[in-house]
Scaffold this active site. Structure first.
Site, PDB file in Angstrom:
ATOM      1  N   ARG A  23      30.692 -15.713  31.845  1.00  0.00           N
ATOM      2  CA  ARG A  23      29.925 -16.180  30.679  1.00  0.00           C
ATOM      3  C   ARG A  23      30.745 -17.124  29.809  1.00  0.00           C
ATOM      4  O   ARG A  23      30.693 -17.056  28.575  1.00  0.00           O
ATOM      5  CB  ARG A  23      29.446 -14.993  29.829  1.00  0.00           C
ATOM      6  CG  ARG A  23      28.415 -14.113  30.513  1.00  0.00           C
ATOM      7  CD  ARG A  23      27.064 -14.812  30.612  1.00  0.00           C
ATOM      8  NE  ARG A  23      26.026 -13.859  30.956  1.00  0.00           N
ATOM      9  CZ  ARG A  23      25.173 -13.338  30.065  1.00  0.00           C
ATOM     10  NH1 ARG A  23      25.225 -13.687  28.814  1.00  0.00           N
ATOM     11  NH2 ARG A  23      24.258 -12.487  30.464  1.00  0.00           N
ATOM     12  N   ARG A  27      26.426 -18.769  24.018  1.00  0.00           N
ATOM     13  CA  ARG A  27      26.148 -18.875  22.575  1.00  0.00           C
ATOM     14  C   ARG A  27      27.367 -18.897  21.668  1.00  0.00           C
ATOM     15  O   ARG A  27      27.257 -19.270  20.506  1.00  0.00           O
ATOM     16  CB  ARG A  27      25.229 -17.722  22.142  1.00  0.00           C
ATOM     17  CG  ARG A  27      23.778 -17.982  22.491  1.00  0.00           C
ATOM     18  CD  ARG A  27      22.939 -16.743  22.276  1.00  0.00           C
ATOM     19  NE  ARG A  27      23.440 -15.685  23.148  1.00  0.00           N
ATOM     20  CZ  ARG A  27      22.809 -14.528  23.366  1.00  0.00           C
ATOM     21  NH1 ARG A  27      21.690 -14.273  22.771  1.00  0.00           N
ATOM     22  NH2 ARG A  27      23.335 -13.630  24.174  1.00  0.00           N
ATOM     23  N   ARG A  36      21.035 -25.773  24.027  1.00  0.00           N
ATOM     24  CA  ARG A  36      20.002 -24.743  24.225  1.00  0.00           C
ATOM     25  C   ARG A  36      18.736 -25.080  23.446  1.00  0.00           C
ATOM     26  O   ARG A  36      17.618 -24.840  23.908  1.00  0.00           O
ATOM     27  CB  ARG A  36      20.594 -23.398  23.773  1.00  0.00           C
ATOM     28  CG  ARG A  36      19.647 -22.238  23.659  1.00  0.00           C
ATOM     29  CD  ARG A  36      19.384 -21.641  25.022  1.00  0.00           C
ATOM     30  NE  ARG A  36      18.543 -20.461  24.915  1.00  0.00           N
ATOM     31  CZ  ARG A  36      17.228 -20.498  24.753  1.00  0.00           C
ATOM     32  NH1 ARG A  36      16.607 -21.646  24.673  1.00  0.00           N
ATOM     33  NH2 ARG A  36      16.544 -19.373  24.678  1.00  0.00           N
ATOM     34  N   ASP A  73      21.076 -18.114  35.856  1.00  0.00           N
ATOM     35  CA  ASP A  73      20.989 -16.686  35.536  1.00  0.00           C
ATOM     36  C   ASP A  73      20.688 -15.908  36.812  1.00  0.00           C
ATOM     37  O   ASP A  73      20.144 -16.465  37.767  1.00  0.00           O
ATOM     38  CB  ASP A  73      19.894 -16.412  34.494  1.00  0.00           C
ATOM     39  CG  ASP A  73      20.100 -15.055  33.832  1.00  0.00           C
ATOM     40  OD1 ASP A  73      20.879 -14.967  32.874  1.00  0.00           O
ATOM     41  OD2 ASP A  73      19.505 -14.058  34.312  1.00  0.00           O
ATOM     42  N   TYR A 149      16.192  -4.729  37.158  1.00  0.00           N
ATOM     43  CA  TYR A 149      15.382  -5.520  36.225  1.00  0.00           C
ATOM     44  C   TYR A 149      13.936  -5.626  36.704  1.00  0.00           C
ATOM     45  O   TYR A 149      13.008  -5.587  35.902  1.00  0.00           O
ATOM     46  CB  TYR A 149      15.983  -6.921  36.044  1.00  0.00           C
ATOM     47  CG  TYR A 149      17.254  -6.907  35.213  1.00  0.00           C
ATOM     48  CD1 TYR A 149      17.189  -6.888  33.818  1.00  0.00           C
ATOM     49  CD2 TYR A 149      18.509  -6.882  35.797  1.00  0.00           C
ATOM     50  CE1 TYR A 149      18.344  -6.844  33.047  1.00  0.00           C
ATOM     51  CE2 TYR A 149      19.671  -6.845  35.047  1.00  0.00           C
ATOM     52  CZ  TYR A 149      19.581  -6.826  33.665  1.00  0.00           C
ATOM     53  OH  TYR A 149      20.727  -6.774  32.900  1.00  0.00           O
TER      54      TYR A 149
HETATM   55  O1  CP3 Z   1      29.100 -17.389  33.160  1.00  0.00           O
HETATM   56  C1  CP3 Z   1      28.482 -18.442  32.911  1.00  0.00           C
HETATM   57  O2  CP3 Z   1      28.898 -19.257  32.080  1.00  0.00           O
HETATM   58  C2  CP3 Z   1      27.254 -18.786  33.724  1.00  0.00           C
HETATM   59  C3  CP3 Z   1      26.025 -18.345  33.172  1.00  0.00           C
HETATM   60  C4  CP3 Z   1      25.463 -16.949  33.322  1.00  0.00           C
HETATM   61  C5  CP3 Z   1      24.384 -16.517  32.505  1.00  0.00           C
HETATM   62  N1  CP3 Z   1      23.962 -15.308  32.960  1.00  0.00           N
HETATM   63  C6  CP3 Z   1      23.808 -17.287  31.393  1.00  0.00           C
HETATM   64  C7  CP3 Z   1      23.042 -16.596  30.333  1.00  0.00           C
HETATM   65  C8  CP3 Z   1      25.717 -15.921  34.238  1.00  0.00           C
HETATM   66  C9  CP3 Z   1      26.800 -15.829  35.297  1.00  0.00           C
HETATM   67  C10 CP3 Z   1      24.765 -14.884  33.987  1.00  0.00           C
HETATM   68  C11 CP3 Z   1      24.676 -13.644  34.785  1.00  0.00           C
HETATM   69  C12 CP3 Z   1      23.814 -12.540  34.314  1.00  0.00           C
HETATM   70  N2  CP3 Z   1      22.584 -12.614  33.710  1.00  0.00           N
HETATM   71  C13 CP3 Z   1      24.114 -11.177  34.520  1.00  0.00           C
HETATM   72  C14 CP3 Z   1      25.307 -10.639  35.269  1.00  0.00           C
HETATM   73  C15 CP3 Z   1      26.538 -10.646  34.428  1.00  0.00           C
HETATM   74  C16 CP3 Z   1      26.566  -9.578  33.388  1.00  0.00           C
HETATM   75  O3  CP3 Z   1      26.611  -9.927  32.216  1.00  0.00           O
HETATM   76  O4  CP3 Z   1      26.575  -8.408  33.782  1.00  0.00           O
HETATM   77  C17 CP3 Z   1      23.052 -10.419  33.967  1.00  0.00           C
HETATM   78  C18 CP3 Z   1      22.936  -8.909  33.949  1.00  0.00           C
HETATM   79  C19 CP3 Z   1      22.079 -11.340  33.466  1.00  0.00           C
HETATM   80  C20 CP3 Z   1      20.763 -11.036  32.859  1.00  0.00           C
HETATM   81  C21 CP3 Z   1      20.644 -11.551  31.484  1.00  0.00           C
HETATM   82  N3  CP3 Z   1      20.568 -12.894  31.146  1.00  0.00           N
HETATM   83  C22 CP3 Z   1      20.556 -10.796  30.288  1.00  0.00           C
HETATM   84  C23 CP3 Z   1      20.595  -9.291  30.209  1.00  0.00           C
HETATM   85  C24 CP3 Z   1      20.438 -11.708  29.230  1.00  0.00           C
HETATM   86  C25 CP3 Z   1      20.200 -11.408  27.768  1.00  0.00           C
HETATM   87  C26 CP3 Z   1      21.382 -10.883  27.097  1.00  0.00           C
HETATM   88  C27 CP3 Z   1      22.352 -11.961  26.753  1.00  0.00           C
HETATM   89  O5  CP3 Z   1      23.539 -11.813  27.069  1.00  0.00           O
HETATM   90  O6  CP3 Z   1      21.940 -12.913  26.118  1.00  0.00           O
HETATM   91  C28 CP3 Z   1      20.490 -13.027  29.783  1.00  0.00           C
HETATM   92  C29 CP3 Z   1      20.424 -14.315  29.068  1.00  0.00           C
HETATM   93  C30 CP3 Z   1      21.522 -15.312  29.288  1.00  0.00           C
HETATM   94  N4  CP3 Z   1      22.068 -15.637  30.502  1.00  0.00           N
HETATM   95  C31 CP3 Z   1      22.145 -16.102  28.281  1.00  0.00           C
HETATM   96  C32 CP3 Z   1      23.090 -16.918  28.933  1.00  0.00           C
HETATM   97  C33 CP3 Z   1      23.991 -17.932  28.319  1.00  0.00           C
HETATM   98  C34 CP3 Z   1      21.778 -16.094  26.800  1.00  0.00           C
HETATM   99  C35 CP3 Z   1      20.461 -16.770  26.610  1.00  0.00           C
HETATM  100  C36 CP3 Z   1      20.394 -17.701  25.423  1.00  0.00           C
HETATM  101  O7  CP3 Z   1      21.183 -18.632  25.336  1.00  0.00           O
HETATM  102  O8  CP3 Z   1      19.496 -17.492  24.608  1.00  0.00           O
END
Ligand code: CP3
Length: 343
Positions: A23, A27, A36, A73, A149
């Site tokens: 990640r 944000r 975004r 994602d 999910y």
């Molecule tokens: O690492 C990186 O820079 C690449 C981007 C990346 C995202 N999601 C972007 C994202 C990666 C590798 C993921 C993987 C992901 N997504 C996982 C596995 C890793 C982990 O954290 O265990 C999971 C479980 C998800 C599912 C997911 N996506 C959730 C639960 C959420 C909401 C909670 C949160 O952290 O915001 C997301 C949204 C998400 N995915 C965001 C980003 C940058 C935030 C969304 C936004 O900008 O509004």
């Protein structure tokens, strides 16, 4: 000379470990929040190559990480299979949950890679922008984590729905897992063809599975994915992340055929050296809250990890993703600290 991240995954122990962060785009970066705001919703953001390329490159410009992970994602897979997936501000992902085994019939494998073409386009675009030492990382969720999910309809407190389905009706649950294995393998192979050199498989909810179920729903399907990807793309290097799986990290690392294992912050470094490093390159495992805390506490913790892991193949990373409230300067200090590392 290979890129440092690639050398490490091929089993080299480097004087200065390669570093990237789960990640690393997101944000906590003001420029991410600006990008975004240009997309109507999160999935649209992921599917607009120009925006995904920009978000991928933002942390590379600031911190010169050794790996650029494509901005996307894990939930693009259920979306591409035809399930309704939405990201709700302040709430996270919301899916129309699969209620019964019959609902699996409503998911469609044909068209998955066509729907995800913008991800491959973004990978190809990023590739052209990277320095010769930065590796391009693709990724996917693991079948078990994506299934949680799809069945829970979002994140969950106890995972009672998905687990009781798997326990009570393993035959139909296996059908869902098999479908996910195919979709995920196809997606990973397409990412390598678009330029990804390294792939990470996120099994973020692996740690909620009891022993036998862990073998069945985490190790087995990931082993199949690794076999399929390596058969199609022998050069691909694969990192597995069985988050919070404790001593089950050992069979996971030994059995799946992965090149690297990403460790959550609970894994003791000395144990990892003994139990895991013979089988795979270690990646990890600073607590993301250490990064948030910053200062000397963070630097000491980062150096302690390097001290214990760097005798063998090792990649510096966090134990989980960067938290949104992390000061970007702390990330700069952390990368500096790892790069200046000398015993
Ligand atoms: O690492 C990186 O820079 C690449 C981007 C990346 C995202 N999601 C972007 C994202 C990666 C590798 C993921 C993987 C992901 N997504 C996982 C596995 C890793 C982990 O954290 O265990 C999971 C479980 C998800 C599912 C997911 N996506 C959730 C639960 C959420 C909401 C909670 C949160 O952290 O915001 C997301 C949204 C998400 N995915 C965001 C980003 C940058 C935030 C969304 C936004 O900008 O509004």
């Amino acid at each position: 000379m290979d890129k440092p991240l690639i050398e490490a995954l091929k089993g080299e122990a480097l004087d200065i470990p390669p570093v990237w962060l789960m990640r690393q785009a997101g944000r906590y970066l003001p420029e991410y929040r600006e990008t975004r705001a240009k997309a109507p919703d999160f999935l649209n953001f992921c599917y607009t190559p120009e925006l995904a390329i920009e978000a991928t490159l933002q942390p590379i410009r600031r911190f010169a990480m050794d790996g650029a992970i494509i901005f996307s994602d894990i939930l693009v897979i259920p979306d591409a299979l035809g399930q309704v997936v939405k990201f709700v501000e302040g709430k996270g992902p919301v899916l129309d949950p699969l209620e019964t085994p019959d609902a699996i019939g409503g998911l469609h494998l044909e068209g998955v890679t066509a729907k995800l073409a913008p991800v491959y386009e973004a990978l190809a675009g990023v590739k052209g922008e990277l320095s010769p030492t930065t590796a391009l990382i693709g990724f996917a969720g693991a079948p078990w984590t994506i299934a949680t999910y799809m069945i829970e309809g979002g994140s969950s407190r106890d995972f009672a729905r998905v687990k009781s389905w798997a326990y009570d009706d393993p035959v139909s649950f296996q059908r869902l897992i098999d479908l996910l294995v195919t979709a995920i393998s196809d997606h990973l192979i397409a990412q390598v063809k678009a330029g990804a050199e390294v792939l990470q498989i996120f099994d973020s909810w692996a740690g909620i599975l009891p022993d036998k179920a862990f073998w069945e729903w985490s190790i087995k399907p990931i082993k199949t994915i690794v076999e399929r990807v390596k058969e199609a793309c022998p050069e691909a290097l694969i990192i597995g992340f069985p988050n919070r799986s404790g001593i089950l990290y050992q069979p996971f690392t030994r059995e799946t055929g992965i090149d690297g294992v990403s460790m959550d912050a609970t894994v003791p470094a000395d144990w990892a050296v003994r139990a895991l490093q013979d089988y795979a390159t270690l990646q990890g495992n600073l607590d993301p809250v250490m990064l948030l805390t910053g200062g000397k506490v963070m630097q000491d913790a980062a150096r302690a990890i390097c001290d214990r892991l760097k005798e063998g193949p090792f990649i510096f990373n966090l134990g989980h993703g960067v938290l949104p409230q992390t000061p970007p300067d702390n990330v700069a200090r952390l990368v500096e600290c790892v790069r200046d590392y000398k015993e």
